[in-house]
Design a protein around this motif. Structure first.
Motif, PDB file in Angstrom:
ATOM      1  N   UNK A 104     -23.493  50.951  10.713  1.00  0.00           N
ATOM      2  CA  UNK A 104     -24.417  51.785   9.936  1.00  0.00           C
ATOM      3  C   UNK A 104     -23.668  52.487   8.800  1.00  0.00           C
ATOM      4  N   UNK A 105     -22.523  53.059   9.117  1.00  0.00           N
ATOM      5  CA  UNK A 105     -21.729  53.775   8.116  1.00  0.00           C
ATOM      6  C   UNK A 105     -21.266  52.828   7.003  1.00  0.00           C
ATOM      7  N   UNK A 106     -20.825  51.641   7.373  1.00  0.00           N
ATOM      8  CA  UNK A 106     -20.361  50.678   6.369  1.00  0.00           C
ATOM      9  C   UNK A 106     -21.500  50.239   5.445  1.00  0.00           C
ATOM     10  N   UNK A 107     -22.682  50.002   6.020  1.00  0.00           N
ATOM     11  CA  UNK A 107     -23.827  49.594   5.202  1.00  0.00           C
ATOM     12  C   UNK A 107     -24.284  50.723   4.274  1.00  0.00           C
ATOM     13  N   UNK A 108     -24.290  51.953   4.781  1.00  0.00           N
ATOM     14  CA  UNK A 108     -24.683  53.102   3.960  1.00  0.00           C
ATOM     15  C   UNK A 108     -23.671  53.318   2.841  1.00  0.00           C
ATOM     16  N   UNK A 109     -22.400  53.234   3.160  1.00  0.00           N
ATOM     17  CA  UNK A 109     -21.364  53.416   2.140  1.00  0.00           C
ATOM     18  C   UNK A 109     -21.414  52.300   1.089  1.00  0.00           C
ATOM     19  N   UNK A 110     -21.701  51.080   1.518  1.00  0.00           N
ATOM     20  CA  UNK A 110     -21.802  49.968   0.563  1.00  0.00           C
ATOM     21  C   UNK A 110     -22.958  50.191  -0.404  1.00  0.00           C
ATOM     22  N   UNK A 111     -24.081  50.685   0.094  1.00  0.00           N
ATOM     23  CA  UNK A 111     -25.225  50.976  -0.780  1.00  0.00           C
ATOM     24  C   UNK A 111     -24.869  52.096  -1.753  1.00  0.00           C
ATOM     25  N   UNK A 112     -24.164  53.110  -1.273  1.00  0.00           N
ATOM     26  CA  UNK A 112     -23.727  54.235  -2.114  1.00  0.00           C
ATOM     27  C   UNK A 112     -22.782  53.737  -3.212  1.00  0.00           C
ATOM     28  N   UNK A 113     -21.796  52.928  -2.821  1.00  0.00           N
ATOM     29  CA  UNK A 113     -20.814  52.414  -3.783  1.00  0.00           C
ATOM     30  C   UNK A 113     -21.467  51.496  -4.815  1.00  0.00           C
ATOM     31  N   UNK A 114     -22.534  50.792  -4.419  1.00  0.00           N
ATOM     32  CA  UNK A 114     -23.221  49.872  -5.333  1.00  0.00           C
ATOM     33  C   UNK A 114     -24.260  50.594  -6.185  1.00  0.00           C
ATOM     34  N   UNK A 115     -24.405  51.901  -5.983  1.00  0.00           N
ATOM     35  CA  UNK A 115     -25.413  52.686  -6.697  1.00  0.00           C
ATOM     36  C   UNK A 115     -26.818  52.125  -6.475  1.00  0.00           C
ATOM     37  N   UNK A 116     -27.035  51.571  -5.285  1.00  0.00           N
ATOM     38  CA  UNK A 116     -28.341  51.020  -4.907  1.00  0.00           C
ATOM     39  C   UNK A 116     -29.130  52.147  -4.240  1.00  0.00           C
ATOM     40  N   UNK A 117     -29.848  52.910  -5.059  1.00  0.00           N
ATOM     41  CA  UNK A 117     -30.503  54.119  -4.557  1.00  0.00           C
ATOM     42  C   UNK A 117     -31.583  53.839  -3.535  1.00  0.00           C
ATOM     43  N   UNK A 118     -32.351  52.787  -3.729  1.00  0.00           N
ATOM     44  CA  UNK A 118     -33.405  52.469  -2.770  1.00  0.00           C
ATOM     45  C   UNK A 118     -32.797  52.213  -1.398  1.00  0.00           C
ATOM     46  N   UNK A 119     -31.788  51.397  -1.366  1.00  0.00           N
ATOM     47  CA  UNK A 119     -31.131  51.090  -0.099  1.00  0.00           C
ATOM     48  C   UNK A 119     -30.397  52.318   0.443  1.00  0.00           C
ATOM     49  N   UNK A 120     -29.711  53.031  -0.426  1.00  0.00           N
ATOM     50  CA  UNK A 120     -28.951  54.211  -0.010  1.00  0.00           C
ATOM     51  C   UNK A 120     -29.850  55.235   0.670  1.00  0.00           C
ATOM     52  N   UNK A 121     -30.977  55.550   0.072  1.00  0.00           N
ATOM     53  CA  UNK A 121     -31.857  56.572   0.645  1.00  0.00           C
ATOM     54  C   UNK A 121     -32.598  56.073   1.883  1.00  0.00           C
ATOM     55  N   UNK A 137     -32.765  66.028  -2.918  1.00  0.00           N
ATOM     56  CA  UNK A 137     -31.519  65.262  -3.044  1.00  0.00           C
ATOM     57  C   UNK A 137     -31.791  63.930  -3.744  1.00  0.00           C
ATOM     58  N   UNK A 138     -32.871  63.254  -3.357  1.00  0.00           N
ATOM     59  CA  UNK A 138     -33.236  61.981  -3.999  1.00  0.00           C
ATOM     60  C   UNK A 138     -33.512  62.203  -5.494  1.00  0.00           C
ATOM     61  N   UNK A 139     -34.244  63.266  -5.812  1.00  0.00           N
ATOM     62  CA  UNK A 139     -34.574  63.564  -7.207  1.00  0.00           C
ATOM     63  C   UNK A 139     -33.298  63.839  -8.010  1.00  0.00           C
ATOM     64  N   UNK A 140     -32.434  64.688  -7.480  1.00  0.00           N
ATOM     65  CA  UNK A 140     -31.201  65.059  -8.192  1.00  0.00           C
ATOM     66  C   UNK A 140     -30.263  63.861  -8.348  1.00  0.00           C
ATOM     67  N   UNK A 141     -30.068  63.116  -7.268  1.00  0.00           N
ATOM     68  CA  UNK A 141     -29.126  62.006  -7.320  1.00  0.00           C
ATOM     69  C   UNK A 141     -29.660  60.880  -8.203  1.00  0.00           C
ATOM     70  N   UNK A 142     -30.948  60.631  -8.162  1.00  0.00           N
ATOM     71  CA  UNK A 142     -31.548  59.613  -9.020  1.00  0.00           C
ATOM     72  C   UNK A 142     -31.385  59.998 -10.489  1.00  0.00           C
ATOM     73  N   UNK A 143     -31.623  61.244 -10.809  1.00  0.00           N
ATOM     74  CA  UNK A 143     -31.442  61.710 -12.192  1.00  0.00           C
ATOM     75  C   UNK A 143     -29.988  61.557 -12.623  1.00  0.00           C
ATOM     76  N   UNK A 144     -29.072  61.874 -11.742  1.00  0.00           N
ATOM     77  CA  UNK A 144     -27.641  61.758 -12.029  1.00  0.00           C
ATOM     78  C   UNK A 144     -27.278  60.302 -12.362  1.00  0.00           C
ATOM     79  N   UNK A 145     -27.762  59.365 -11.559  1.00  0.00           N
ATOM     80  CA  UNK A 145     -27.468  57.946 -11.786  1.00  0.00           C
ATOM     81  C   UNK A 145     -28.182  57.444 -13.041  1.00  0.00           C
TER      82      UNK A 145
END
Length: 96
Positions: free
Chosen positions: A38-55, A76-84
């Motif tokens: 789970x941690x590896x998949x979540x981190x991979x989504x974060x590193x890929x900037x894949x917000x849909x998958x990450x959230x 958090x979704x609103x802020x992080x999406x705006x940041x990306x």
């Protein structure tokens, strides 16, 4: 009658054998392995900037404390999406 009995006998013998031929289910992973996966998949989504998958890894009742204060998932979704969307990206230290 004999034919029906013969067919029934054959089916009684074949059906259990067919179930034995099915592939065995892999043994369930340990809790530790499930967490690591789970941690590896979540981190991979974060590193890929894949917000849909990450959230998708967060619970709907998620909340956290940031230096700016407490936030919930919607904020958090609103802020992080705006940041990306501003062009920012998560980068590995070797990418800098």
């Amino acid at each position: 009658m004999k034919r029906a009995r013969l067919i029934s006998s054959v089916l009684i013998l074949i059906v259990p054998i067919a179930f034995l031929a099915l592939p065995a289910k892999p043994s369930p992973a340990s809790i530790e392995d499930e967490i690591k996966d789970f941690e590896q998949r979540a981190n991979a989504a974060y590193e890929a900037n894949d917000l849909t998958k990450y959230f998708s890894f967060y619970a709907v009742d998620f909340s956290q404390f940031l230096p700016q204060g407490r936030t919930d998932l919607a904020q958090y979704r609103k802020d992080w999406t705006a940041y990306i969307e501003e062009g920012n990206r998560v980068q590995k230290s070797g990418d800098l």
